[in-house]
Design an enzyme around this catalytic site. Sequence first.
Site, PDB file in Angstrom:
ATOM      1  N   GLY A  50       0.775  -1.244   0.000  1.00 22.96           N
ATOM      2  CA  GLY A  50       0.000   0.000   0.000  1.00 22.96           C
ATOM      3  C   GLY A  50       0.802   1.287   0.000  1.00 22.96           C
ATOM      4  CD  GLU A 104       1.532   0.406   7.027  1.00 22.55           C
ATOM      5  OE1 GLU A 104       1.208   0.570   5.842  1.00 22.55           O
ATOM      6  OE2 GLU A 104       1.197  -0.587   7.687  1.00 22.55           O
ATOM      7  CG  ASP A 108      -7.826   0.283  10.673  1.00 23.60           C
ATOM      8  OD1 ASP A 108      -8.448   0.859  11.559  1.00 23.60           O
ATOM      9  OD2 ASP A 108      -8.357  -0.567   9.930  1.00 23.60           O
ATOM     10  CB  THR A 109      -6.083  -2.095  14.667  1.00 28.15           C
ATOM     11  OG1 THR A 109      -5.101  -2.826  13.932  1.00 28.15           O
ATOM     12  CG2 THR A 109      -7.467  -2.383  14.132  1.00 28.15           C
ATOM     13  CB  THR A 112       0.326  -3.617  10.251  1.00 26.01           C
ATOM     14  OG1 THR A 112      -0.949  -4.168   9.956  1.00 26.01           O
ATOM     15  CG2 THR A 112       1.334  -4.004   9.195  1.00 26.01           C
ATOM     16  CE  LYS A 136     -10.006   3.515   8.067  1.00 25.38           C
ATOM     17  NZ  LYS A 136     -10.395   2.161   7.655  1.00 25.38           N
ATOM     18  CG  ASP A 164      -5.977  -3.578  -1.905  1.00 25.75           C
ATOM     19  OD1 ASP A 164      -5.548  -3.191  -0.799  1.00 25.75           O
ATOM     20  OD2 ASP A 164      -6.348  -4.750  -2.117  1.00 25.75           O
ATOM     21  NE  ARG A 170      -2.411  -3.101  -4.102  1.00 20.90           N
ATOM     22  CZ  ARG A 170      -2.498  -3.291  -2.794  1.00 20.90           C
ATOM     23  NH1 ARG A 170      -2.373  -2.271  -1.974  1.00 20.90           N
ATOM     24  NH2 ARG A 170      -2.736  -4.491  -2.304  1.00 20.90           N
TER      25      ARG A 170
HETATM   26  P1  5GP Z   1      -3.710  -2.073  11.022  1.00 20.69           P
HETATM   27  O1  5GP Z   1      -2.765  -3.201  11.303  1.00 20.69           O
HETATM   28  O2  5GP Z   1      -3.180  -0.709  11.434  1.00 20.69           O
HETATM   29  O3  5GP Z   1      -5.094  -2.312  11.557  1.00 20.69           O
HETATM   30  O4  5GP Z   1      -3.963  -2.065   9.469  1.00 20.69           O
HETATM   31  C1  5GP Z   1      -3.028  -1.664   8.590  1.00 20.69           C
HETATM   32  C2  5GP Z   1      -3.309  -2.170   7.188  1.00 20.69           C
HETATM   33  O5  5GP Z   1      -4.691  -2.513   6.961  1.00 20.69           O
HETATM   34  C3  5GP Z   1      -3.000  -1.060   6.217  1.00 20.69           C
HETATM   35  O6  5GP Z   1      -1.626  -1.048   5.881  1.00 20.69           O
HETATM   36  C4  5GP Z   1      -3.910  -1.367   5.062  1.00 20.69           C
HETATM   37  O7  5GP Z   1      -3.278  -2.271   4.194  1.00 20.69           O
HETATM   38  C5  5GP Z   1      -5.114  -2.032   5.695  1.00 20.69           C
HETATM   39  N1  5GP Z   1      -6.221  -1.071   5.901  1.00 20.69           N
HETATM   40  C6  5GP Z   1      -6.657  -0.549   7.057  1.00 20.69           C
HETATM   41  N2  5GP Z   1      -7.673   0.319   6.846  1.00 20.69           N
HETATM   42  C7  5GP Z   1      -7.881   0.346   5.497  1.00 20.69           C
HETATM   43  C8  5GP Z   1      -8.807   1.064   4.646  1.00 20.69           C
HETATM   44  O8  5GP Z   1      -9.654   1.869   5.047  1.00 20.69           O
HETATM   45  N3  5GP Z   1      -8.690   0.817   3.301  1.00 20.69           N
HETATM   46  C9  5GP Z   1      -7.770  -0.050   2.778  1.00 20.69           C
HETATM   47  N4  5GP Z   1      -7.769  -0.189   1.466  1.00 20.69           N
HETATM   48  N5  5GP Z   1      -6.900  -0.744   3.562  1.00 20.69           N
HETATM   49  C10 5GP Z   1      -6.953  -0.529   4.903  1.00 20.69           C
END
Ligand code: 5GP
Length: 180
Positions: A50, A104, A108-109, A112, A136, A164, A170
Amino acid sequence: MYMEEINLHDKAFVPYLTEVEIQNAICDIATQINAAYEGKEVLFLSVLNGAFMFTSDLMKKITLPCEISFIKVSSYLGTESTGRVDELIGLNTSVSGKHVIIIEDIVDTGITIDKVIKLLEMQNPATIEVCATLFKKVAYQGQHPPRYFGFEIPNKFVVGYGLDYDQLGRNLPAIYQVKN
Ligand code: 5GP
């Protein structure tokens, strides 16, 4: 460019952030990083897939001496006692003693990024910070919030600018939000 509603697979998406807004935010981030790391060398680690577009645009605005490497986090099933094991793929340079900035697409959470940082810390970097296009914050539960980010956004699914929906979207130069 005039932005219109788009369809990817079974979902409709509405325009959310324009190319100009994104590029302006990247200029701001680059200015902050160039100032914060003045006189230092930086290792940028871009998390694929991403972050490819953000990385490319951001790197053109960085004036510091720097290395750029692309990584992925892979999670595989280890033995019964180890359970799931995370590993970093693609890291082709040493991290020890370096100033690392992880790039990155979206935090989100935060799960990762926490995994990436846990794995990198084993190699004793001098510092680690996180830089993301989108944050987020309402969904965030991690230990390492991004020090640099373009936009804080609500907890709704977005696509474009590297992000994506089931591999589509993308290539879009702007960011779109799922339509209710
Ligand atoms: P985390 O581990 O912070 O919850 O998520 C990170 C990954 O989830 C991001 O690098 C991305 O690939 C995916 N992701 C989280 N939210 C979104 C979103 O709203 N749209 C997309 N396309 N991917 C997301």
